[in-house]
Write an enzyme that holds these catalytic residues in place. Sequence first.
Site, PDB file in Angstrom:
ATOM      1  N   LYS A 178       0.888  -1.172   0.000  1.00 55.39           N
ATOM      2  CA  LYS A 178       0.000   0.000   0.000  1.00 55.39           C
ATOM      3  C   LYS A 178       0.922   1.217   0.000  1.00 55.39           C
ATOM      4  CE  LYS A 178      -2.041   2.973   1.999  1.00 55.39           C
ATOM      5  NZ  LYS A 178      -1.833   4.403   1.657  1.00 55.39           N
ATOM      6  N   GLU A 254       9.357   1.176  11.128  1.00 56.74           N
ATOM      7  CA  GLU A 254      10.340   2.269  11.059  1.00 56.74           C
ATOM      8  C   GLU A 254       9.542   3.564  11.158  1.00 56.74           C
ATOM      9  OE1 GLU A 254      13.287  -0.282   8.097  1.00 56.74           O
ATOM     10  OE2 GLU A 254      12.821   1.795   7.581  1.00 56.74           O
ATOM     11  N   CYS A 288      13.381  10.814   7.499  1.00 54.51           N
ATOM     12  CA  CYS A 288      13.193  10.452   8.910  1.00 54.51           C
ATOM     13  C   CYS A 288      14.501  10.521   9.684  1.00 54.51           C
ATOM     14  CB  CYS A 288      12.619   9.049   9.005  1.00 54.51           C
ATOM     15  SG  CYS A 288      13.722   7.837   8.277  1.00 54.51           S
ATOM     16  N   GLU A 390       8.553  16.157  15.915  1.00 54.10           N
ATOM     17  CA  GLU A 390       9.052  15.957  14.549  1.00 54.10           C
ATOM     18  C   GLU A 390       8.313  16.896  13.606  1.00 54.10           C
ATOM     19  OE1 GLU A 390       7.828  12.472  12.257  1.00 54.10           O
ATOM     20  OE2 GLU A 390       9.926  12.141  11.734  1.00 54.10           O
TER      21      GLU A 390
HETATM   22  P1  NAD Z   1       2.006   8.285   7.682  1.00 52.46           P
HETATM   23  O1  NAD Z   1       2.174   7.514   8.923  1.00 52.46           O
HETATM   24  O2  NAD Z   1       1.027   9.395   7.660  1.00 52.46           O
HETATM   25  O3  NAD Z   1       1.579   7.344   6.466  1.00 52.46           O
HETATM   26  C1  NAD Z   1       2.360   6.245   6.076  1.00 52.46           C
HETATM   27  C2  NAD Z   1       1.472   5.232   5.389  1.00 52.46           C
HETATM   28  O4  NAD Z   1       0.551   4.710   6.335  1.00 52.46           O
HETATM   29  C3  NAD Z   1       0.661   5.774   4.233  1.00 52.46           C
HETATM   30  O5  NAD Z   1       0.635   4.820   3.212  1.00 52.46           O
HETATM   31  C4  NAD Z   1      -0.712   5.953   4.864  1.00 52.46           C
HETATM   32  O6  NAD Z   1      -1.772   5.892   3.927  1.00 52.46           O
HETATM   33  C5  NAD Z   1      -0.759   4.771   5.799  1.00 52.46           C
HETATM   34  N1  NAD Z   1      -1.672   4.905   6.934  1.00 52.46           N
HETATM   35  C6  NAD Z   1      -2.039   6.022   7.595  1.00 52.46           C
HETATM   36  N2  NAD Z   1      -2.879   5.719   8.608  1.00 52.46           N
HETATM   37  C7  NAD Z   1      -3.041   4.367   8.584  1.00 52.46           C
HETATM   38  C8  NAD Z   1      -3.797   3.445   9.374  1.00 52.46           C
HETATM   39  N3  NAD Z   1      -4.550   3.850  10.397  1.00 52.46           N
HETATM   40  N4  NAD Z   1      -3.718   2.129   9.074  1.00 52.46           N
HETATM   41  C9  NAD Z   1      -2.943   1.699   8.044  1.00 52.46           C
HETATM   42  N5  NAD Z   1      -2.235   2.533   7.256  1.00 52.46           N
HETATM   43  C10 NAD Z   1      -2.263   3.846   7.529  1.00 52.46           C
HETATM   44  O7  NAD Z   1       3.461   8.781   7.291  1.00 52.46           O
HETATM   45  P2  NAD Z   1       3.886   9.752   6.109  1.00 52.46           P
HETATM   46  O8  NAD Z   1       3.331  11.105   6.416  1.00 52.46           O
HETATM   47  O9  NAD Z   1       3.541   9.094   4.832  1.00 52.46           O
HETATM   48  O10 NAD Z   1       5.473   9.771   6.248  1.00 52.46           O
HETATM   49  C11 NAD Z   1       6.156  10.635   7.102  1.00 52.46           C
HETATM   50  C12 NAD Z   1       6.483   9.959   8.402  1.00 52.46           C
HETATM   51  O11 NAD Z   1       7.173   8.750   8.146  1.00 52.46           O
HETATM   52  C13 NAD Z   1       7.399  10.746   9.295  1.00 52.46           C
HETATM   53  O12 NAD Z   1       6.967  10.623  10.615  1.00 52.46           O
HETATM   54  C14 NAD Z   1       8.740  10.061   9.144  1.00 52.46           C
HETATM   55  O13 NAD Z   1       9.633  10.226  10.205  1.00 52.46           O
HETATM   56  C15 NAD Z   1       8.325   8.652   8.981  1.00 52.46           C
HETATM   57  N6  NAD Z   1       9.359   7.875   8.290  1.00 52.46           N
HETATM   58  C16 NAD Z   1      10.134   7.032   9.030  1.00 52.46           C
HETATM   59  C17 NAD Z   1      11.158   6.320   8.416  1.00 52.46           C
HETATM   60  C18 NAD Z   1      12.075   5.402   9.187  1.00 52.46           C
HETATM   61  O14 NAD Z   1      12.861   4.698   8.555  1.00 52.46           O
HETATM   62  N7  NAD Z   1      12.025   5.385  10.499  1.00 52.46           N
HETATM   63  C19 NAD Z   1      11.361   6.459   7.051  1.00 52.46           C
HETATM   64  C20 NAD Z   1      10.542   7.341   6.337  1.00 52.46           C
HETATM   65  C21 NAD Z   1       9.532   8.037   6.972  1.00 52.46           C
HETATM   66  O1  6OD Z   2      18.150   3.776   3.775  1.00 52.78           O
HETATM   67  C1  6OD Z   2      17.228   3.082   4.210  1.00 52.78           C
HETATM   68  O2  6OD Z   2      17.219   1.838   4.086  1.00 52.78           O
HETATM   69  C2  6OD Z   2      16.101   3.720   4.892  1.00 52.78           C
HETATM   70  N1  6OD Z   2      15.175   2.880   5.425  1.00 52.78           N
HETATM   71  C3  6OD Z   2      16.033   5.059   4.959  1.00 52.78           C
HETATM   72  C4  6OD Z   2      15.006   5.774   5.599  1.00 52.78           C
HETATM   73  C5  6OD Z   2      14.893   7.093   5.410  1.00 52.78           C
HETATM   74  C6  6OD Z   2      13.841   7.841   6.007  1.00 52.78           C
HETATM   75  O3  6OD Z   2      13.305   8.792   5.510  1.00 52.78           O
END
Ligand code: NAD
Ligand code: 6OD
Length: 486
Positions: A178, A254, A288, A390
């Site tokens: 998804k 993550e 992130c 964040e």
């Molecule tokens: P988000 O949590 O809003 O959405 C991520 C995904 O989850 C989307 O596909 C969304 O449609 C889905 N989603 C939302 N609510 C849901 C639910 N209740 N059940 C199932 N699916 C659901 O995140 P975003 O805004 O797309 O991305 C930004 C966030 O992601 C930031 O907080 C960032 O730090 C985090 N992030 C973390 C990492 C990591 O490696 N730790 C990497 C990239 C992004």
């Molecule tokens: O490099 C990766 O494998 C990874 N998971 C990066 C995440 C970046 C977050 O925005």
Amino acid sequence: MFEIRQFIDGEDVPSASGVTFEDVDPATGKVIGIVHEAGRAEVDAAVAAAREALTGPWGRLPTERRMALLHQVAARIEQRFDEFLAAECLDTGKPASLASRIDIPRGAANFRIFADLVKNVPTESFMLDTPDGEGALNYALRRPKGVIAVVCPWNLPLLLMTWKVGPALACGNTVVVKPSEETPHTTALLAGVMNEVGVPRGVFNVVHGFGPDSAGEYLAGHPGVDGVTFTGESITGSAIMAGCAPHVTQVSFELGGKNPGIVFADCDLDKALEGTMRSVFANCGQVCLGTERVYVQRPLFDDFVERLAKTAEELRPGAWNDETTTIGPLISATHRAKVLGYYKQALEAGATVVTGGGVPDLPDDLAGGHWVQPTIWTGLADDAAPVREEIFGPCCHVRPFDDEDEVVALANDTRYGLAGAVWTENLARAHRVAARLEAGIVWVNSWFLRDLRTPFGGMKHSGIGREGGVHSFEFYTELKNVCIKL
Ligand code: NAD
Ligand code: 6OD
């Protein structure tokens, strides 16, 4: 204008309800595509197709053949590089100079590395002494976990999706992906690649839609799913966990971060500036692992802030395919409102705005996009919201510190624990501080330097579990012990 449908059992499938949503170019605010939204029926069909494929041709494929197919997927992404690049940049607004170095190459590398690694994963064996003196042999086997739900964010769409799909398929699982509603395009292209190279039907499925009351929630909480791997906000992780609880579905998360960058006076200043600059502003701050809290040892503080601000002011917003562009827009109008909300809160909390703080002037063709200025603050209290929460935008707060104990305490004073960057030429200090930081990943004199064999993930509210190298195989396989009485 493109049109994207679900990809289920090797076929493009329109939404049964006829419901669609718009894909918007963040640089202009204009609609660039229409996406069919999956309802429960499509999610059920995708999970059923994935289940069927597990025991079908995919399940029976010898590992060598499976690995060869994944290498072909990687090669095909490279052959269609320009298409993937344009799709990713149009969906996200990120400059081609960034996506062509990081996002698209990693899309291919994520298949290659896990195809190669999976052949070399050892399992343990033990000989047990038994009273009859004959003994018993124990050995462990790894088996695919089953149907994996892959729920993805929008910031590095292809990179983060393939980071999960690569190891999941390498281990013999099937997946239902998804993608984020903001960035459906490269996942749809990857579906085409799967068919082109002959990955059996049902191994890779895609459902499009939103989170709550939509495809995300239906998929992550689906009783036919054996594991959910999710990248996104911490609060979404909590909601997904609640949906998984009734079926005791395993999760790998993550999540968010509020990462510290620590600049000691004994650093190589040019390196520290360049690295901090990237860690704050790359991908318009939507990484992130990015640094939103910069701590600079007092003797360097004024000079560092001045030079960081100067380089921030040199960033050039613009169209993704303009070679002079060095910073793109934020992903959406909603996200821009959130980031600008923090810009306002910082002012209200008494920050000194060293640079930025608002919206850039752009030519008419980009005026409808989701742009904000790269922003640096000083002078905020440690408990101010822009220092604690964040933001996920091109901004940071810079604060002076005096000694190592003080800065370690400041860096760890957060509910997050994803990443940290330490800048010092003192090797002993580097090891000491790296060990004391409460973060899953610490970079010393570098940032986002990735070796895909290493454990990746967050502590505290930043995640559950580790992926990368053999750690991915911990999640994507079930370990079974066989005990043979001799
Ligand atoms: P988000 O949590 O809003 O959405 C991520 C995904 O989850 C989307 O596909 C969304 O449609 C889905 N989603 C939302 N609510 C849901 C639910 N209740 N059940 C199932 N699916 C659901 O995140 P975003 O805004 O797309 O991305 C930004 C966030 O992601 C930031 O907080 C960032 O730090 C985090 N992030 C973390 C990492 C990591 O490696 N730790 C990497 C990239 C992004
Ligand atoms: O490099 C990766 O494998 C990874 N998971 C990066 C995440 C970046 C977050 O925005």
